[in-house]
Design an enzyme around this catalytic site. Structure first.
Site, short mmCIF file in Angstrom:
data_model
loop_
_atom_site.label_atom_id
_atom_site.label_comp_id
_atom_site.label_asym_id
_atom_site.label_seq_id
_atom_site.Cartn_x
_atom_site.Cartn_y
_atom_site.Cartn_z
N THR A 8 0.81 -1.17 0.06
CA THR A 8 0.06 0.19 0.10
C THR A 8 1.40 1.37 -0.36
O THR A 8 1.42 1.03 0.80
CB THR A 8 -1.06 0.09 0.89
OG1 THR A 8 -0.48 -0.44 2.49
CG2 THR A 8 -1.77 -0.96 1.04
N VAL A 33 1.47 4.29 1.35
CA VAL A 33 2.29 5.20 2.73
C VAL A 33 3.38 4.01 2.85
O VAL A 33 4.20 4.51 3.35
CB VAL A 33 0.75 5.67 3.84
CG1 VAL A 33 1.57 5.97 4.26
CG2 VAL A 33 0.47 7.16 2.69
N CYS A 34 2.77 2.84 3.22
CA CYS A 34 3.71 1.60 3.71
C CYS A 34 5.03 1.55 3.29
O CYS A 34 5.97 1.76 3.58
CB CYS A 34 2.74 0.56 3.45
SG CYS A 34 1.65 0.44 4.66
N SER A 35 4.70 1.42 1.77
CA SER A 35 5.78 1.18 0.54
C SER A 35 6.32 2.51 0.25
O SER A 35 8.36 2.33 0.46
CB SER A 35 5.30 0.89 -0.57
OG SER A 35 4.34 -0.30 -0.82
#
Lengths: 203, 231
Positions: free
Chosen positions: A88, A90-92
């Site tokens: 996803t 923001v996570c990546s």
């Protein structure tokens, strides 16, 4: 009231996936986690194991072994961060890179492991870690059934964003299983307190 | 507390009477997790009346499996919503009717993205044969898995699939449950939880014409070649 505001927020939000995530989380106003500074993380989640990110073949050859929490935390200085989902935005793009880039600083401060955990299966975590080229710096674990995050009360219901029950975005500094610092984002789409910089300052 | 209820709901056995209707999961205006038991979704929790011309495998069949699929040849596919990420990375949804109404559609399911048989054999088979299948009148080929849309998109890129096959997320397993094809691996150490059994089906205007359902994740007759032979 919060529900109404969230509905309005949802109706007027752009089609961006992460905006719908934060709108969904806004309904879920968590104010505290079961884990706090001073908690013994292993006792807070008894009988919980995590699954180290791996390929299926590695799973077969290791007989799909799981890693109990005390193997991860006992006698070690660990920086651990959790996030809603592999692949996803923001996570990546924001959360993992910070930790990857600062790995030398963490090691210089005596950290044994930097761990990333999410409610995903270990094969997805592995493929994602390889994609981010972060496999060497960071250890990725899957909390495939959410039991780790559920025990620590760090779950968030992201069904509205079509993700189901996931982890909050959080980070912690844990020494020999005792939580020394804990940072949990208000909204899972932010990286305000759970980034690498913040926790580096807390070690 | 609501989170733990939602979480346990996700792992509840298929016999639960709380079936999540698709509409409750994808409300455009409301993001509450309110359940609505629509009469449509309730239908699939009761034994279906025997239809005169349908050959049905009863649950006490001579096969070694004790699970029988809810759906069978001659049944209309239940409505459900899948999600996927478009080229711009936006979350989009599509429904069973979008995919099947007035069309010849192949839907095949895999237990999990990034697992070997799914990645190396099942999806590539359909990608390779997509032209031949479409030449035989198939309009849509879609792969369904109980993974989220982000993971499906990443897997699609990883497998270098373009537009030959759609990779769709049945994120909460709603469609999979509605057709009775859950594969509960929660107590197994593989780390997959509740997924879909492997199957391939051909539907014409939403009515199942061919349904090849495997045991668990086995791969014996749910490949592209197997369906191509029947067209």
């Amino acid at each position: 009231m919060a529900l109404l505001m969230a509905k309005r927020a949802a109706a007027s939000s752009s089609s961006s996936a992460m905006k719908s995530v934060s709108a969904a989380a806004a309904i879920w106003m968590r104010s505290y986690a079961k884990v706090a500074v001073g908690t013994d993380i292993v006792s807070a989640a008894p009988n919980v194991s995590l699954q180290k990110a791996r390929t299926w073949d590695e799973g077969v050859s290791s007989k799909f072994s799981t890693t109990p929490l005390n193997h991860i935390f006992k006698d070690k200085k660990v920086v651990i961060f959790g996030l809603p989902g592999a692949y996803t935005g923001v996570c990546s793009n924001k959360h993992v890179p910070g930790y990857k880039e600062n790995i030398d600083k963490f090691k210089a401060k005596g950290i044994d492991s930097v761990i990333c955990v999410a409610v995903n299966d270990p094969y997805t975590m592995n493929a994602w870690a390889e994609k981010l080229e972060a496999n060497n710096a960071i250890e990725f674990y899957g909390d495939f059934d959410g039991s780790f995050h559920k025990s620590l009360d760090l779950v968030v219901d992201l069904s509205g964003a079509l993700l189901g029950t996931r982890s909050q975005r959080w980070s912690a500094y844990v020494v020999d299983g005792k939580v020394k610092a804990l940072n949990v984002e208000e909204a899972p789409s932010d990286v305000k307190v759970s980034g690498a910089d913040t926790i580096l300052g807390q070690i | 507390m609501a989170a733990s209820i939602t979480f346990s709901r996700l792992l509840t056995s298929p016999t639960t009477t709380h079936s999540l209707s698709a509409a409750a999961l994808f409300p455009p205006k409301s993001l509450s997790s309110k359940l609505s038991l629509s009469p449509f979704s309730l239908k699939f929790n009761h034994p279906k009346p025997l239809k005169p011309c349908t050959l049905r495998t009863p649950s006490y069949s001579t096969k070694s499996t004790t699970i029988s699929a809810t759906i069978a040849v001659g049944d209309k596919l239940p409505e459900a919503t899948f999600s996927y990420l478009d080229d711009a990375g936006e979350v989009k949804t599509t429904t069973v009717s979008d995919l099947t109404k007035g069309k010849k559609a192949i839907l095949f399911a895999v237990p999990g993205a990034f697992t070997p048989t799914c990645s190396q054999k099942h999806v590539p088979g359909f990608v390779e044969k997509s032209a031949e299948l479409k030449a035989k009148g198939v309009d849509t080929i879609a792969c369904i898995s109980v993974n989220d849309a982000f993971v499906m998109k990443a897997w699609k890129k990883d497998l270098k699939v373009n537009e030959e096959v759609l990779l769709l997320s049945d994120g909460n397993g709603t469609f999979t449950k509605a057709i009775g094809c859950e594969l509960d691996l929660s107590d197994k150490p593989v780390g997959l939880g509740v997924r879909s059994r492997r199957y391939a089906l051909l539907a014409e205007d939403g009515v199942v014409k061919v349904f090849n359902l495997e045991e668990g994740g086995a791969f014996t007759f749910s490949g592209a070649d197997d369906l191509l032979k029947l067209l």
